[in-house]
Design an enzyme around this catalytic site. Structure first.
Site, PDB file in Angstrom:
ATOM      1  CB  CYS A  92      33.373  29.534  40.581  1.00  0.00           C
ATOM      2  SG  CYS A  92      32.499  27.735  40.793  1.00  0.00           S
TER       3      CYS A  92
ATOM      4  CE  LYS B   7      40.273  37.290  38.446  1.00  0.00           C
ATOM      5  NZ  LYS B   7      40.709  36.909  39.984  1.00  0.00           N
TER       6      LYS B   7
END
Ligand SMILES: CC(C)(C)CCc1c(C(=O)O)[nH]c(=O)[nH]c1=O
Length: 309
Positions: A128, A44
């Site tokens: 991100c 992850k």
């Protein structure tokens, strides 16, 4: 048929692996992937410190795929560096996905991964968060270039990026031109979920996930054509990079299509979330059956050979 392939000069039993974020947040899940038919595994996406992520419901399976707004729930980067320190790399490669909340966080994590000197592979998640109010680095090309320049300088070893989907040839061209400037950038994973979709429950007259007023990343059957296009677009534009396909893979035929489009490895997200690690045995069998039907003995006989009309 032989499903064997190679990634960064390393032989692999088959082209299959999980997509970052699915069945890979906890050590027990990563162990299950290590024990599965997947030929490689990825963690992850991790942040500097542990995160609970968004309030539930934050993932919903749909007839044609899934929608999620998990909010980066993860155990913090040190947990995954520790997992990487104990992983058996002779058995199968481990990728560490990184999604720092800031450029500094990304660089701290990348430097730590560099300093532990492990065979683990770095996949930087370009979806991100960026500076609040700005688009994710995957869609802010200056921020993307700056992040890659800093990571390449800090890491100094082969690494890869996870890209969001693009829908415009000018974007394929611009992003490929940026990625091609980084020699250490060895692989490109296309695609992350198709961002900020909205699924509506007609009966309830409501969104189906709680975070972000129901807006979330779309995965599954919905996104296969977009995933194939992005795999092929970057395969054409980045001949010195290895492409990892991700998006819409549920059957051996979908794996075959990603390979035909130019992928070397193929990641599985939504279908893995729904079926569990046993899916890799099914996908390997279905791919082998399709190859046998077509008379292919090895993947390199058709990989990247998509015909045009
Ligand atoms: C969307 C972010 C939370 C900024 C990054 C993590 C992430 C998530 C997530 O943790 O919500 N879900 C995805 O489908 N792709 C991602 O890259």
């Amino acid at each position: 048929p032989d499903l064997g392939t190679e990634f960064l000069e390393r032989p692999l039993a088959n082209p299959l692996m999980n997509a970052a974020g699915v069945w890979c947040t906890l050590a027990a899940q990563l162990d299950a992937l290590a024990d599965s038919e997947a030929a490689a595994i990825v963690t992850k996406s991790c942040t500097l410190v542990r995160r609970d992520g968004n309030p539930e419901p934050r993932y919903r399976a749909l007839p044609l795929g899934s929608i999620n707004s998990m909010g980066l729930p993860n155990e913090g980067y040190l947990y995954y560096l520790d997992y990487a320190a104990h992983h058996d790399y002779d058995h199968k490669p481990l990728f560490v996905s990184v999604s720092g909340l800031s450029l500094d966080d990304n660089l701290t994590i990348v430097a730590a991964l560099r300093d532990v000197v492990l065979p683990a592979l770095l996949e930087i998640n370009l979806s991100c968060p960026n500076v609040p109010g700005k688009a994710q680095p995957g869609y802010d090309f200056e921020a993307m270039d700056e992040l890659l320049a800093e990571v390449a300088t800090a890491y100094r070893r082969p690494f890869g990026v996870k890209l969001p989907p693009y829908f415009d040839f000018a974007h394929f061209d611009t992003v490929a031109q940026i990625l091609n400037r980084y020699e250490h950038l060895a692989f490109i994973t296309c695609i992350n979920s198709v961002g900020n979709a909205l699924i509506i429950d007609t009966g309830q007259e409501s969104a189906v996930i709680r975070p972000k007023d129901g807006f979330g990343g779309l995965g599954g059957d919905y996104v296969l054509p977009t995933a194939l296009a992005n795999v092929n677009a970057f395969h054409r534009r980045c001949p010195t990079k290895t492409i990892i396909g991700c998006g819409g893979v549920r059957t051996g035929e979908h794996v075959f299509q990603h390979l035909l489009a130019g992928a070397t490895l193929v990641q599985v997200g939504t279908a893995l979330y729904e079926e569990g690690p046993g899916i890799f045995q099914r996908l390997a069998r279905e791919l082998a059956e399709l190859m046998a039907h077509k008379g292919y003995r090895r993947i390199d006989e058709f990989r990247g050979r998509l015909k045009t009309l």
